[in-house]
Design a protein around this motif. Structure first.
Motif, PDB file in Angstrom:
ATOM      1  N   PHE A   1       0.791  -1.229   0.000  1.00 17.43           N
ATOM      2  CA  PHE A   1       0.000   0.000   0.000  1.00 17.43           C
ATOM      3  C   PHE A   1       0.827   1.285   0.000  1.00 17.43           C
ATOM      4  O   PHE A   1       0.275   2.377  -0.122  1.00 17.43           O
ATOM      5  N   GLY A   2       2.140   1.182   0.184  1.00 15.71           N
ATOM      6  CA  GLY A   2       2.981   2.361   0.196  1.00 15.71           C
ATOM      7  C   GLY A   2       3.070   3.060   1.540  1.00 15.71           C
ATOM      8  O   GLY A   2       3.723   4.089   1.664  1.00 15.71           O
ATOM      9  N   PHE A   3       2.417   2.519   2.560  1.00 10.19           N
ATOM     10  CA  PHE A   3       2.486   3.072   3.916  1.00 10.19           C
ATOM     11  C   PHE A   3       2.123   1.960   4.892  1.00 10.19           C
ATOM     12  O   PHE A   3       1.623   0.906   4.501  1.00 10.19           O
ATOM     13  N   ASP A   4       2.390   2.201   6.171  1.00 14.28           N
ATOM     14  CA  ASP A   4       1.941   1.257   7.183  1.00 14.28           C
ATOM     15  C   ASP A   4       1.181   2.018   8.273  1.00 14.28           C
ATOM     16  O   ASP A   4       1.109   3.251   8.256  1.00 14.28           O
ATOM     17  N   THR A   5       0.600   1.289   9.199  1.00 21.52           N
ATOM     18  CA  THR A   5      -0.146   1.882  10.295  1.00 21.52           C
ATOM     19  C   THR A   5      -0.024   0.980  11.510  1.00 21.52           C
ATOM     20  O   THR A   5       0.096  -0.241  11.374  1.00 21.52           O
ATOM     21  N   GLN A   6      -0.053   1.567  12.694  1.00 22.34           N
ATOM     22  CA  GLN A   6      -0.032   0.785  13.923  1.00 22.34           C
ATOM     23  C   GLN A   6      -1.394   0.172  14.219  1.00 22.34           C
ATOM     24  O   GLN A   6      -1.509  -0.696  15.075  1.00 22.34           O
ATOM     25  N   LEU A   7      -2.413   0.629  13.510  1.00 25.20           N
ATOM     26  CA  LEU A   7      -3.762   0.116  13.720  1.00 25.20           C
ATOM     27  C   LEU A   7      -3.917  -1.273  13.100  1.00 25.20           C
ATOM     28  O   LEU A   7      -3.099  -1.706  12.288  1.00 25.20           O
ATOM     29  N   ASN A   8      -4.968  -1.971  13.471  1.00 24.88           N
ATOM     30  CA  ASN A   8      -5.227  -3.299  12.901  1.00 24.88           C
ATOM     31  C   ASN A   8      -6.231  -3.240  11.745  1.00 24.88           C
ATOM     32  O   ASN A   8      -6.914  -4.206  11.444  1.00 24.88           O
ATOM     33  N   TYR A   9      -6.277  -2.086  11.079  1.00 23.64           N
ATOM     34  CA  TYR A   9      -7.068  -1.936   9.860  1.00 23.64           C
ATOM     35  C   TYR A   9      -6.439  -0.817   9.045  1.00 23.64           C
ATOM     36  O   TYR A   9      -5.665   0.001   9.571  1.00 23.64           O
ATOM     37  N   LEU A  10      -6.759  -0.773   7.767  1.00 23.53           N
ATOM     38  CA  LEU A  10      -6.325   0.359   6.940  1.00 23.53           C
ATOM     39  C   LEU A  10      -7.295   0.564   5.790  1.00 23.53           C
ATOM     40  O   LEU A  10      -7.979  -0.366   5.357  1.00 23.53           O
ATOM     41  N   PHE A  11      -7.323   1.796   5.294  1.00 23.44           N
ATOM     42  CA  PHE A  11      -8.116   2.182   4.132  1.00 23.44           C
ATOM     43  C   PHE A  11      -7.176   2.328   2.938  1.00 23.44           C
ATOM     44  O   PHE A  11      -6.085   2.886   3.073  1.00 23.44           O
ATOM     45  N   SER A  12      -7.614   1.889   1.766  1.00 25.24           N
ATOM     46  CA  SER A  12      -6.776   2.023   0.571  1.00 25.24           C
ATOM     47  C   SER A  12      -7.638   1.926  -0.677  1.00 25.24           C
ATOM     48  O   SER A  12      -8.742   1.364  -0.650  1.00 25.24           O
ATOM     49  N   ASP A  13      -7.127   2.467  -1.770  1.00 30.38           N
ATOM     50  CA  ASP A  13      -7.748   2.287  -3.082  1.00 30.38           C
ATOM     51  C   ASP A  13      -7.091   1.148  -3.861  1.00 30.38           C
ATOM     52  O   ASP A  13      -7.475   0.876  -4.993  1.00 30.38           O
ATOM     53  N   ILE A  14      -6.093   0.500  -3.269  1.00 33.10           N
ATOM     54  CA  ILE A  14      -5.371  -0.585  -3.939  1.00 33.10           C
ATOM     55  C   ILE A  14      -6.051  -1.912  -3.657  1.00 33.10           C
ATOM     56  O   ILE A  14      -6.367  -2.241  -2.509  1.00 33.10           O
ATOM     57  N   ASP A  15      -6.276  -2.682  -4.707  1.00 37.43           N
ATOM     58  CA  ASP A  15      -6.971  -3.963  -4.615  1.00 37.43           C
ATOM     59  C   ASP A  15      -5.956  -5.085  -4.404  1.00 37.43           C
ATOM     60  O   ASP A  15      -5.166  -5.399  -5.286  1.00 37.43           O
ATOM     61  N   ILE A  16      -5.971  -5.679  -3.205  1.00 39.42           N
ATOM     62  CA  ILE A  16      -5.120  -6.813  -2.880  1.00 39.42           C
ATOM     63  C   ILE A  16      -6.014  -7.980  -2.458  1.00 39.42           C
ATOM     64  O   ILE A  16      -6.890  -7.814  -1.610  1.00 39.42           O
ATOM     65  N   ASP A  17      -5.788  -9.142  -3.060  1.00 36.51           N
ATOM     66  CA  ASP A  17      -6.494 -10.343  -2.628  1.00 36.51           C
ATOM     67  C   ASP A  17      -6.082 -10.635  -1.186  1.00 36.51           C
ATOM     68  O   ASP A  17      -4.903 -10.868  -0.920  1.00 36.51           O
ATOM     69  N   PRO A  18      -7.011 -10.618  -0.230  1.00 36.04           N
ATOM     70  CA  PRO A  18      -6.619 -10.812   1.174  1.00 36.04           C
ATOM     71  C   PRO A  18      -5.958 -12.157   1.448  1.00 36.04           C
ATOM     72  O   PRO A  18      -5.162 -12.272   2.380  1.00 36.04           O
ATOM     73  N   SER A  19      -6.229 -13.168   0.620  1.00 40.61           N
ATOM     74  CA  SER A  19      -5.621 -14.482   0.817  1.00 40.61           C
ATOM     75  C   SER A  19      -4.135 -14.502   0.471  1.00 40.61           C
ATOM     76  O   SER A  19      -3.437 -15.459   0.784  1.00 40.61           O
ATOM     77  N   ARG A  20      -3.641 -13.444  -0.158  1.00 39.76           N
ATOM     78  CA  ARG A  20      -2.209 -13.368  -0.432  1.00 39.76           C
ATOM     79  C   ARG A  20      -1.420 -13.159   0.853  1.00 39.76           C
ATOM     80  O   ARG A  20      -0.294 -13.614   0.976  1.00 39.76           O
ATOM     81  N   SER A  21      -1.981 -12.438   1.793  1.00 38.31           N
ATOM     82  CA  SER A  21      -1.242 -12.060   2.987  1.00 38.31           C
ATOM     83  C   SER A  21      -1.516 -13.007   4.151  1.00 38.31           C
ATOM     84  O   SER A  21      -2.660 -13.393   4.381  1.00 38.31           O
ATOM     85  N   PRO A  22      -0.472 -13.360   4.924  1.00 42.04           N
ATOM     86  CA  PRO A  22      -0.718 -14.139   6.133  1.00 42.04           C
ATOM     87  C   PRO A  22      -1.269 -13.297   7.272  1.00 42.04           C
ATOM     88  O   PRO A  22      -1.588 -13.823   8.336  1.00 42.04           O
ATOM     89  N   PHE A  23      -1.376 -11.990   7.055  1.00 40.01           N
ATOM     90  CA  PHE A  23      -1.798 -11.070   8.113  1.00 40.01           C
ATOM     91  C   PHE A  23      -3.152 -10.409   7.848  1.00 40.01           C
ATOM     92  O   PHE A  23      -3.822  -9.996   8.794  1.00 40.01           O
ATOM     93  N   ILE A  24      -3.546 -10.261   6.588  1.00 35.94           N
ATOM     94  CA  ILE A  24      -4.856  -9.652   6.301  1.00 35.94           C
ATOM     95  C   ILE A  24      -5.951 -10.637   6.702  1.00 35.94           C
ATOM     96  O   ILE A  24      -5.944 -11.797   6.312  1.00 35.94           O
ATOM     97  N   ARG A  25      -6.885 -10.144   7.491  1.00 34.50           N
ATOM     98  CA  ARG A  25      -7.975 -10.987   8.005  1.00 34.50           C
ATOM     99  C   ARG A  25      -9.161 -11.008   7.040  1.00 34.50           C
ATOM    100  O   ARG A  25      -9.750 -12.043   6.785  1.00 34.50           O
ATOM    101  N   GLU A  26      -9.468  -9.829   6.505  1.00 37.21           N
ATOM    102  CA  GLU A  26     -10.624  -9.716   5.613  1.00 37.21           C
ATOM    103  C   GLU A  26     -10.548  -8.383   4.878  1.00 37.21           C
ATOM    104  O   GLU A  26      -9.777  -7.490   5.250  1.00 37.21           O
TER     105      GLU A  26
END
Length: 318
Positions: free
Chosen positions: A33-58
């Motif tokens: 996404f080009g940035f990170d956050t200490q929060l456990n959620y983020l907003f973005s316009d970039i489409d990433i399949d959540p199953s790609r990441s071991p950390f994205i929940r949904e």
């Protein structure tokens, strides 16, 4: 429908990770996404399949947002949302930043309230479409819901493994850091070992080749790839004999635990990596910054991947 939406961001992602994975998770965020956050959620316009990441929940693909659930309900009714079969899921089953978890009975009531405004047949078990509802900081969001599938878990149980190999979660994150957008990218793992990186990359559709100097390891890597129904090329030989050029190389250097690789041999691998790829991610248990810089690389990002007291450095270079 897109011209009728009044939304700030197209997607909301929620995250979960162990405390030892904090830095690795944030480095993967930055890659995607080009940035990170200490929060456990983020907003973005970039489409990433959540199953790609071991950390994205949904992921929620936002269709509407409003100040209240009643405003969301009215928008759903006005826009005549329809689906053959559907269900609605409220994502507030955990704390999201400062927004506290919503109790189960209240979430179910909200799901029913929104659900009755959708044209279609409710189906809690096998719906054609899953819609999501989430509250973050007194703002409500509604859209299409995708839950992450932990594909990497299946890859834990492979025919061949090494005790010093990367675990599948770390390997998957490393691939994402190296190759956040796989389209038209050609990659190589020139010290592939038993193929942990290869399996994760191939399962995500990455065009990657493997290579290792050990012929028995090459056989084991091919068996692991085939075991999961994947197809990939693994060749035998040192990195110094690689003649093709690649967009990305991923090089895991923990095998020095077993083979006692010398600093000179390490530098030889790093130096040859500079010639075969524009972008390289090194994974190492030792500090190799001087070697990286001497080889002509610039370190773009880095983190520590921890497992209890054991640490690996993940270093992104260009």
């Amino acid at each position: 429908m897109s011209n009728q939406r009044n939304i700030k961001y197209n997607y909301i992602y929620t995250y979960v990770h162990h405390k030892d994975e904090y830095e690795l998770c944030r480095m993967e965020m930055r890659a995607f996404f080009g940035f990170d956050t200490q929060l456990n959620y983020l907003f973005s316009d970039i489409d990433i399949d959540p199953s790609r990441s071991p950390f994205i929940r949904e992921r929620l693909e936002v269709l509407y947002e409003g100040d209240s659930i009643f405003e969301i309900k009215n928008l759903v009714e006005e826009m005549n949302i329809s689906a053959g079969t559907y269900k609605v899921v409220c994502l507030n089953n955990i704390d999201l930043g400062e927004t506290m978890k919503i109790p189960h009975p209240e979430r179910r009531a909200m799901e029913r309230e929104i659900g009755i405004s959708i044209n279609g047949e409710p189906d809690l078990n096998n719906p054609e479409v899953v819609f999501g509802l989430i509250q973050i900081d007194d703002r409500w969001y509604f859209g299409k819901y995708t839950i992450s599938e932990s594909i990497w878990r299946k890859h834990v149980h492979k025919p061949n493994s090494y005790s010093t190999a990367l675990n599948t979660r770390v390997a998957r994150a490393v691939v994402n850091i190296a190759i956040p957008q796989p389209e038209s990218i050609k990659a190589i793992d020139p010290c592939c070992g038993i193929g942990t990186i290869l399996v994760e990359a191939l399962s995500m559709g990455v065009d990657i080749e493997g290579r290792d100097i050990n012929p028995l390891v090459c056989v084991g890597s091919r068996e692991n790839i085939a075991y999961f129904g994947l197809e990939g090329v693994v060749t035998k030989g040192p990195i110094s004999e690689v003649s093709k050029h690649y967009d990305v190389a991923i090089i895991d250097l923990p095998y020095n635990l077993a083979t006692h690789i010398s600093p000179e041999e390490q530098f030889d691998i790093i130096k040859h990596a500079r010639h075969i790829a524009n972008r390289v991610v090194f994974v190492t248990i030792e500090t190799i910054d001087e070697m990286i810089e001497e080889a002509g690389f610039v370190i773009k990002d880095r983190c520590i991947a921890r497992k209890h007291l054991f640490e690996r450095q993940v270093i992104l270079c260009e």
